[in-house]
Design a protein around this motif. Structure first.
Motif, PDB file in Angstrom:
ATOM      1  N   PRO A 270      -4.776   3.405  15.202  1.00 56.64           N
ATOM      2  CA  PRO A 270      -5.323   4.751  14.821  1.00 56.64           C
ATOM      3  C   PRO A 270      -4.534   5.920  14.432  1.00 56.64           C
ATOM      4  O   PRO A 270      -4.809   6.507  13.419  1.00 56.64           O
ATOM      5  N   VAL A 271      -3.151   5.685  14.798  1.00 55.54           N
ATOM      6  CA  VAL A 271      -2.225   6.625  14.610  1.00 55.54           C
ATOM      7  C   VAL A 271      -1.997   6.518  13.022  1.00 55.54           C
ATOM      8  O   VAL A 271      -1.690   7.686  12.576  1.00 55.54           O
ATOM      9  N   GLU A 272      -1.961   5.494  12.348  1.00 55.84           N
ATOM     10  CA  GLU A 272      -1.872   5.334  10.851  1.00 55.84           C
ATOM     11  C   GLU A 272      -2.947   5.879  10.119  1.00 55.84           C
ATOM     12  O   GLU A 272      -2.548   6.633   9.168  1.00 55.84           O
ATOM     13  N   THR A 273      -3.968   6.346  10.978  1.00 53.56           N
ATOM     14  CA  THR A 273      -5.160   7.116  10.037  1.00 53.56           C
ATOM     15  C   THR A 273      -4.775   8.588  10.229  1.00 53.56           C
ATOM     16  O   THR A 273      -5.027   9.434   9.292  1.00 53.56           O
ATOM     17  N   TYR A 274      -4.337   8.920  11.274  1.00 55.90           N
ATOM     18  CA  TYR A 274      -3.932  10.537  11.752  1.00 55.90           C
ATOM     19  C   TYR A 274      -2.663  10.831  10.740  1.00 55.90           C
ATOM     20  O   TYR A 274      -2.908  11.694  10.210  1.00 55.90           O
ATOM     21  N   ILE A 275      -1.769   9.748  10.569  1.00 54.67           N
ATOM     22  CA  ILE A 275      -0.693  10.242   9.837  1.00 54.67           C
ATOM     23  C   ILE A 275      -0.886  10.166   8.340  1.00 54.67           C
ATOM     24  O   ILE A 275      -0.663  11.336   7.564  1.00 54.67           O
ATOM     25  N   ARG A 276      -1.816   9.290   7.777  1.00 52.75           N
ATOM     26  CA  ARG A 276      -2.352   9.326   6.471  1.00 52.75           C
ATOM     27  C   ARG A 276      -3.137  10.597   6.041  1.00 52.75           C
ATOM     28  O   ARG A 276      -2.865  10.963   5.024  1.00 52.75           O
TER      29      ARG A 276
ATOM     30  N   VAL B  84       0.882  -1.083  -0.074  1.00 54.62           N
ATOM     31  CA  VAL B  84      -0.147  -0.107   0.073  1.00 54.62           C
ATOM     32  C   VAL B  84       0.934   1.171   0.161  1.00 54.62           C
ATOM     33  O   VAL B  84       1.886   1.366   0.708  1.00 54.62           O
ATOM     34  N   ARG B  85       0.548   2.317  -0.959  1.00 53.64           N
ATOM     35  CA  ARG B  85       1.556   3.453  -0.954  1.00 53.64           C
ATOM     36  C   ARG B  85       0.662   4.531  -0.829  1.00 53.64           C
ATOM     37  O   ARG B  85      -0.599   4.651  -1.153  1.00 53.64           O
ATOM     38  N   VAL B  86       1.130   5.661   0.042  1.00 53.77           N
ATOM     39  CA  VAL B  86       0.394   6.828  -0.125  1.00 53.77           C
ATOM     40  C   VAL B  86       1.138   8.079  -0.331  1.00 53.77           C
ATOM     41  O   VAL B  86       2.415   7.995   0.107  1.00 53.77           O
ATOM     42  N   SER B  87       0.547   8.384  -1.608  1.00 56.68           N
ATOM     43  CA  SER B  87       1.485   9.423  -2.235  1.00 56.68           C
ATOM     44  C   SER B  87       0.945  10.997  -2.132  1.00 56.68           C
ATOM     45  O   SER B  87       1.703  11.953  -2.342  1.00 56.68           O
ATOM     46  N   GLU B  88      -0.156  11.058  -1.247  1.00 57.74           N
ATOM     47  CA  GLU B  88      -0.610  12.310  -0.794  1.00 57.74           C
ATOM     48  C   GLU B  88      -1.411  12.241   0.278  1.00 57.74           C
ATOM     49  O   GLU B  88      -1.889  11.083   0.771  1.00 57.74           O
ATOM     50  N   PHE B  89      -1.357  13.140   1.554  1.00 53.54           N
ATOM     51  CA  PHE B  89      -2.139  13.038   2.570  1.00 53.54           C
ATOM     52  C   PHE B  89      -3.732  13.250   2.138  1.00 53.54           C
ATOM     53  O   PHE B  89      -3.755  13.917   1.269  1.00 53.54           O
ATOM     54  N   GLY B  90      -4.491  12.422   2.928  1.00 54.77           N
ATOM     55  CA  GLY B  90      -6.015  12.664   2.543  1.00 54.77           C
ATOM     56  C   GLY B  90      -6.740  11.666   3.416  1.00 54.77           C
ATOM     57  O   GLY B  90      -6.194  10.859   4.334  1.00 54.77           O
ATOM     58  N   GLY B  91      -7.965  11.395   2.760  1.00 55.17           N
ATOM     59  CA  GLY B  91      -8.772  10.383   3.396  1.00 55.17           C
ATOM     60  C   GLY B  91      -8.513   8.999   3.048  1.00 55.17           C
ATOM     61  O   GLY B  91      -7.169   8.829   2.256  1.00 55.17           O
ATOM     62  N   PRO B  92      -9.167   8.263   3.400  1.00 54.04           N
ATOM     63  CA  PRO B  92      -8.793   6.674   3.293  1.00 54.04           C
ATOM     64  C   PRO B  92      -8.570   6.416   1.718  1.00 54.04           C
ATOM     65  O   PRO B  92      -7.784   5.492   1.345  1.00 54.04           O
ATOM     66  N   GLU B  93      -8.956   7.197   0.795  1.00 63.90           N
ATOM     67  CA  GLU B  93      -9.024   6.802  -0.471  1.00 63.90           C
ATOM     68  C   GLU B  93      -7.536   7.095  -1.015  1.00 63.90           C
ATOM     69  O   GLU B  93      -7.136   6.665  -2.133  1.00 63.90           O
ATOM     70  N   VAL B  94      -6.687   7.597  -0.237  1.00 63.95           N
ATOM     71  CA  VAL B  94      -5.384   7.999  -0.714  1.00 63.95           C
ATOM     72  C   VAL B  94      -4.554   6.683  -0.584  1.00 63.95           C
ATOM     73  O   VAL B  94      -3.336   6.737  -0.990  1.00 63.95           O
TER      74      VAL B  94
END
Ligand SMILES: NC(=O)c1ccc[n+]([C@@H]2O[C@H](COP(=O)([O-])OP(=O)(O)OC[C@H]3O[C@@H](n4cnc5c(N)ncnc54)[C@H](OP(=O)(O)O)[C@@H]3O)[C@@H](O)[C@H]2O)c1
Length: 328
Positions: A49-55, A11-21
């Protein structure tokens, strides 16, 4: 490459935002373990939970983009760095310190943050130890100075940290009260160390806790939602009692005078500050696995493909029933 492959799913996060990122890619380069690191074939990864805040980009910690979330995994050693002698390919392990991210087929971790996974626990339970148990231990003992014979209230006991706190506190001889938001959650809390449970969604439950704990009050409160509960927590404490702020999702008004009569303490807890005292936590928790009282309760399970749903439901839960994990 040790695995015979050069790419993997992650799983990669390329921009901060909602779960869809959260994007599941299938062509991410396999990480290579350095001299003191190991490569783990991930079987399960805890969702915290912290992974959702960071994302979302609202946390103080902002990793460089793109990144792969997840720190707590359990799996099998695939390869070891040149200086690693304590592990070999095929060993079952868990860690709370992945370096390349745990929401992936493979991850690397420093060997000194990796531990053998007892045969008593499956991979999902191994992935549920990391952040929750280390935080619960730190809150109870390293910051809260809880002692056998004292009373602890785990305010939000049905999730990852709460169940860990109940198991640990019971094993160390405390009187354990726990709260949950559902009947099922209360039953799980009762089966995992609590002597008595209360429903934090029920009107008047704080009065019931007050009645149960009597004039002596509660010595330590492990608080998962301080923005809702801190003011009433102060009413429940014993003289010299401590509220440990583990979780909070907003502001709250309190009356500082409420801390004066009983010389109460409000103490923040952060696992990110625990680097120097990790060895003590590790030793205590591994002893708990060996003795059999440390048994993570696994709640909702999602395949890696459903990671966005998992993040959404973790924050908008209708009632926690243990630790959420991703199956890899
Ligand atoms: N400070 C740190 O280093 C650190 C480390 C780990 C976690 N945390 C934080 O600690 C919190 C709990 O983490 P977790 O992993 O256990 O999350 P989790 O598994 O999602 O559990 C959340 C818990 O909060 C409870 N809760 C919901 N409403 C509540 C209320 N009004 N009063 C008290 N509790 C309530 C839930 O109970 P029901 O669902 O049954 O209602 C559940 O037991 C999160 O905010 C997380 O970010 C902080």
């Amino acid at each position: 490459m040790a695995t015979g492959r050069s790419v993997m799913r992650a799983v990669r996060v390329s921009e901060f935002g909602g779960p869809e990122v959260l994007k599941l890619l299938s062509d991410v380069l396999l990480p290579n373990p350095k001299e003191n690191q190991v490569l783990i074939k991930v079987r399960a990864c805890g969702v915290n939970p912290v992974e959702t805040y960071i994302r979302s980009g609202t946390h103080e910690r902002k990793p460089a983009l793109p990144y792969t979330p997840g720190t707590d995994v359990a799996g099998v050693i695939e390869a070891v760095g040149a200086h690693v002698t304590v592990f070999k390919k095929g060993d079952r392990v868990f860690t709370n310190g992945t370096i390349s991210g745990g929401y992936a087929d493979y991850t690397v971790a420093a060997a000194d943050t990796v531990f053998p996974l007892s045969d008593k626990l499956d991979f999902k339970q191994g992935a549920a130890i990391g952040i929750p148990y280390f935080t619960a231990y730190r809150a109870l003992f390293q910051k809260g100075h809880a002692k056998p014979g004292e009373t602890v209230l785990v305010h939000g006991a049905s999730g990852g940290v709460g169940i860990a706190a109940c198991q640990i506190a019971r094993a160390y001889g405390l009187k354990v009260l726990g709260t949950a938001g559902t009947e099922e959650g209360m039953n799980i809390v009762l089966r995992n160390g609590a002597h008595k449970t209360f429903n934090h969604r029920e009107a008047g439950y704080v009065d019931k806790i007050k009645e149960f704990s009597g004039v002596q009050g509660i010595d330590v409160i492990i608080e998962m939602l301080a923005n809702v509960n801190l003011a009433t927590d102060l009413q429940l404490l014993s003289p010299g009692g401590r509220v440990m702020i583990v979780g909070s999702r907003g502001p709250i008004e309190i009356y500082p005078r409420d801390t004066m009569m009983k010389e109460s303490s409000i103490i923040g807890v952060s696992l990110f500050c625990a680097t120097k005292s990790m060895h003590e936590c590790q030793t205590a928790l591994l002893a708990g696995v060996e003795a059999g009282w440390l048994k993570p309760v696994v709640g909702p399970e999602y395949p890696l493909e459903k990671v966005a749903k998992a993040h959404e439901l973790l924050i908008n839960s209708s009632g926690a029933l243990g630790k959420m994990v991703l199956l890899i």
